[in-house]
Design a protein around this motif. Structure first.
Motif, PDB file in Angstrom:
ATOM      1  N   TRP A  53       0.790  -1.218   0.000  1.00 22.92           N
ATOM      2  CA  TRP A  53       0.000   0.000   0.000  1.00 22.92           C
ATOM      3  C   TRP A  53       0.828   1.277   0.000  1.00 22.92           C
ATOM      4  CZ3 TRP A  53      -2.969  -0.439   5.217  1.00 22.92           C
ATOM      5  CH2 TRP A  53      -2.674   0.608   6.054  1.00 22.92           C
ATOM      6  N   THR A  54       2.153   1.184   0.150  1.00 24.12           N
ATOM      7  CA  THR A  54       2.990   2.373   0.092  1.00 24.12           C
ATOM      8  C   THR A  54       4.067   2.228  -0.972  1.00 24.12           C
ATOM      9  OG1 THR A  54       4.470   1.521   1.788  1.00 24.12           O
ATOM     10  CG2 THR A  54       2.667   2.925   2.537  1.00 24.12           C
ATOM     11  N   LYS A  55       4.484   3.364  -1.508  1.00 25.67           N
ATOM     12  CA  LYS A  55       5.521   3.376  -2.532  1.00 25.67           C
ATOM     13  C   LYS A  55       6.453   4.554  -2.265  1.00 25.67           C
ATOM     14  CE  LYS A  55       6.261   3.635  -7.471  1.00 25.67           C
ATOM     15  NZ  LYS A  55       5.668   3.823  -8.769  1.00 25.67           N
ATOM     16  N   PRO A  56       7.741   4.277  -2.039  1.00 26.04           N
ATOM     17  CA  PRO A  56       8.677   5.380  -1.815  1.00 26.04           C
ATOM     18  C   PRO A  56       9.005   6.106  -3.121  1.00 26.04           C
ATOM     19  CG  PRO A  56       9.835   3.291  -1.746  1.00 26.04           C
ATOM     20  CD  PRO A  56       8.376   2.977  -1.886  1.00 26.04           C
ATOM     21  N   GLN A  57       9.102   7.412  -3.044  1.00 24.36           N
ATOM     22  CA  GLN A  57       9.462   8.231  -4.198  1.00 24.36           C
ATOM     23  C   GLN A  57      10.985   8.368  -4.262  1.00 24.36           C
ATOM     24  OE1 GLN A  57       6.741   9.450  -6.234  1.00 24.36           O
ATOM     25  NE2 GLN A  57       5.873   7.869  -4.942  1.00 24.36           N
ATOM     26  N   ALA A  58      11.485   9.162  -5.173  1.00 23.00           N
ATOM     27  CA  ALA A  58      12.929   9.368  -5.340  1.00 23.00           C
ATOM     28  C   ALA A  58      13.504  10.190  -4.182  1.00 23.00           C
ATOM     29  CB  ALA A  58      13.185  10.085  -6.656  1.00 23.00           C
ATOM     30  N   CYS A  59      14.789   9.984  -3.914  1.00 21.74           N
ATOM     31  CA  CYS A  59      15.488  10.755  -2.879  1.00 21.74           C
ATOM     32  C   CYS A  59      15.762  12.170  -3.377  1.00 21.74           C
ATOM     33  CB  CYS A  59      16.811  10.085  -2.525  1.00 21.74           C
ATOM     34  SG  CYS A  59      16.611   8.521  -1.662  1.00 21.74           S
ATOM     35  N   HIS A  60      15.615  13.133  -2.474  1.00 25.39           N
ATOM     36  CA  HIS A  60      15.869  14.536  -2.788  1.00 25.39           C
ATOM     37  C   HIS A  60      16.738  15.142  -1.698  1.00 25.39           C
ATOM     38  CE1 HIS A  60      13.012  14.697  -6.085  1.00 25.39           C
ATOM     39  NE2 HIS A  60      12.178  14.026  -5.324  1.00 25.39           N
ATOM     40  N   PRO A  61      17.556  16.143  -2.042  1.00 23.03           N
ATOM     41  CA  PRO A  61      18.360  16.792  -1.009  1.00 23.03           C
ATOM     42  C   PRO A  61      17.489  17.593  -0.052  1.00 23.03           C
ATOM     43  CG  PRO A  61      18.687  17.870  -3.139  1.00 23.03           C
ATOM     44  CD  PRO A  61      17.825  16.676  -3.369  1.00 23.03           C
ATOM     45  N   MET A  62      17.868  17.594   1.217  1.00 23.49           N
ATOM     46  CA  MET A  62      17.189  18.389   2.243  1.00 23.49           C
ATOM     47  C   MET A  62      18.169  19.487   2.658  1.00 23.49           C
ATOM     48  SD  MET A  62      14.352  16.812   2.392  1.00 23.49           S
ATOM     49  CE  MET A  62      13.495  17.362   3.828  1.00 23.49           C
ATOM     50  N   TYR A  63      17.689  20.716   2.724  1.00 24.19           N
ATOM     51  CA  TYR A  63      18.549  21.863   2.994  1.00 24.19           C
ATOM     52  C   TYR A  63      18.347  22.390   4.406  1.00 24.19           C
ATOM     53  CZ  TYR A  63      19.301  21.823  -2.028  1.00 24.19           C
ATOM     54  OH  TYR A  63      19.625  21.439  -3.297  1.00 24.19           O
ATOM     55  N   ASN A  64      19.340  23.155   4.885  1.00 19.51           N
ATOM     56  CA  ASN A  64      19.204  23.788   6.196  1.00 19.51           C
ATOM     57  C   ASN A  64      18.137  24.879   6.128  1.00 19.51           C
ATOM     58  OD1 ASN A  64      20.626  25.673   4.711  1.00 19.51           O
ATOM     59  ND2 ASN A  64      22.158  26.062   6.284  1.00 19.51           N
ATOM     60  N   TRP A  65      17.928  25.566   7.218  1.00 22.75           N
ATOM     61  CA  TRP A  65      16.812  26.502   7.342  1.00 22.75           C
ATOM     62  C   TRP A  65      16.825  27.624   6.306  1.00 22.75           C
ATOM     63  CZ3 TRP A  65      17.644  31.667   8.499  1.00 22.75           C
ATOM     64  CH2 TRP A  65      18.939  31.990   8.909  1.00 22.75           C
ATOM     65  N   ASP A  66      18.005  28.043   5.854  1.00 23.74           N
ATOM     66  CA  ASP A  66      18.022  29.132   4.876  1.00 23.74           C
ATOM     67  C   ASP A  66      18.342  28.660   3.457  1.00 23.74           C
ATOM     68  OD1 ASP A  66      20.697  28.624   5.225  1.00 23.74           O
ATOM     69  OD2 ASP A  66      21.269  30.696   5.660  1.00 23.74           O
ATOM     70  N   GLY A  67      18.401  27.339   3.253  1.00 21.55           N
ATOM     71  CA  GLY A  67      18.561  26.784   1.920  1.00 21.55           C
ATOM     72  C   GLY A  67      19.949  26.883   1.334  1.00 21.55           C
ATOM     73  N   THR A  68      20.964  27.049   2.171  1.00 19.45           N
ATOM     74  CA  THR A  68      22.319  27.228   1.659  1.00 19.45           C
ATOM     75  C   THR A  68      23.179  25.981   1.740  1.00 19.45           C
ATOM     76  OG1 THR A  68      23.073  28.017   3.819  1.00 19.45           O
ATOM     77  CG2 THR A  68      22.322  29.677   2.232  1.00 19.45           C
ATOM     78  N   LYS A  69      22.770  24.975   2.516  1.00 22.14           N
ATOM     79  CA  LYS A  69      23.612  23.800   2.709  1.00 22.14           C
ATOM     80  C   LYS A  69      22.751  22.538   2.724  1.00 22.14           C
ATOM     81  CE  LYS A  69      26.802  21.741   5.994  1.00 22.14           C
ATOM     82  NZ  LYS A  69      27.348  21.799   7.333  1.00 22.14           N
ATOM     83  N   VAL A  70      23.201  21.507   2.008  1.00 23.71           N
ATOM     84  CA  VAL A  70      22.502  20.219   2.016  1.00 23.71           C
ATOM     85  C   VAL A  70      22.842  19.515   3.331  1.00 23.71           C
ATOM     86  CG1 VAL A  70      22.305  17.958   0.912  1.00 23.71           C
ATOM     87  CG2 VAL A  70      22.530  20.005  -0.488  1.00 23.71           C
ATOM     88  N   ILE A  71      21.800  19.167   4.091  1.00 22.02           N
ATOM     89  CA  ILE A  71      22.033  18.504   5.378  1.00 22.02           C
ATOM     90  C   ILE A  71      21.781  17.000   5.304  1.00 22.02           C
ATOM     91  CG2 ILE A  71      21.563  20.564   6.757  1.00 22.02           C
ATOM     92  CD1 ILE A  71      18.747  19.382   7.269  1.00 22.02           C
ATOM     93  N   GLY A  72      21.283  16.517   4.190  1.00 22.82           N
ATOM     94  CA  GLY A  72      21.028  15.093   4.018  1.00 22.82           C
ATOM     95  C   GLY A  72      20.047  14.865   2.877  1.00 22.82           C
ATOM     96  N   TYR A  73      19.538  13.649   2.817  1.00 22.55           N
ATOM     97  CA  TYR A  73      18.611  13.272   1.743  1.00 22.55           C
ATOM     98  C   TYR A  73      17.410  12.553   2.338  1.00 22.55           C
ATOM     99  CZ  TYR A  73      22.497  14.460  -1.236  1.00 22.55           C
ATOM    100  OH  TYR A  73      23.491  15.146  -1.869  1.00 22.55           O
ATOM    101  N   ALA A  74      16.256  12.762   1.751  1.00 23.44           N
ATOM    102  CA  ALA A  74      15.021  12.123   2.206  1.00 23.44           C
ATOM    103  C   ALA A  74      14.125  11.868   1.003  1.00 23.44           C
ATOM    104  CB  ALA A  74      14.312  12.991   3.227  1.00 23.44           C
ATOM    105  N   PHE A  75      13.086  11.086   1.232  1.00 28.27           N
ATOM    106  CA  PHE A  75      12.129  10.795   0.165  1.00 28.27           C
ATOM    107  C   PHE A  75      10.731  10.791   0.738  1.00 28.27           C
ATOM    108  CE2 PHE A  75      13.856   6.891   1.887  1.00 28.27           C
ATOM    109  CZ  PHE A  75      12.744   6.162   2.215  1.00 28.27           C
ATOM    110  N   LEU A  76       9.768  10.944  -0.127  1.00 31.86           N
ATOM    111  CA  LEU A  76       8.359  10.942   0.259  1.00 31.86           C
ATOM    112  C   LEU A  76       7.825   9.513   0.092  1.00 31.86           C
ATOM    113  CD1 LEU A  76       5.935  12.716   1.102  1.00 31.86           C
ATOM    114  CD2 LEU A  76       5.428  12.966  -1.316  1.00 31.86           C
ATOM    115  N   VAL A  77       7.070   9.037   1.072  1.00 33.46           N
ATOM    116  CA  VAL A  77       6.411   7.746   0.990  1.00 33.46           C
ATOM    117  C   VAL A  77       4.939   8.029   0.673  1.00 33.46           C
ATOM    118  CG1 VAL A  77       5.841   5.612   2.193  1.00 33.46           C
ATOM    119  CG2 VAL A  77       8.014   6.754   2.665  1.00 33.46           C
TER     120      VAL A  77
END
Length: 81
Positions: A53-77
């Motif tokens: 019943w769930t399908k993970p989407q592609a991984c995307h970069p996650m940015y810090n609060w002001d969008g200047t640094k990639v802090i990791g990667y996550a995906f939408l389920v």
């Protein structure tokens, strides 16, 4: 249950419960995964979130609060429809 009032109350409660359960909206699982430190770790974790019943989407970069640094990667389920 000889008392009609109690019998009617039990019957009404049963009918109301059945209506609530029968008309309830299905649960949706749309949520964001935990943040993984690397893109490889994120992609390796995606199969763990796949189900009938769930399908993970592609991984995307996650940015810090002001969008200047990639802090990791996550995906939408997402819920499969």
């Amino acid at each position: 249950m000889r008392r009609p009032r109690v019998r009617n109350l039990v019957a009404a409660t049963s009918v109301a419960s059945a209506l609530v359960l029968g008309l309830a909206a299905p649960a949706y699982a749309d949520y964001t995964s935990p943040i993984y430190p690397t893109l490889k770790a994120c992609n390796d974790a995606r199969p763990k979130y796949a189900s009938s019943w769930t399908k993970p989407q592609a991984c995307h970069p996650m940015y810090n609060w002001d969008g200047t640094k990639v802090i990791g990667y996550a995906f939408l389920v997402k819920t499969q429809g």
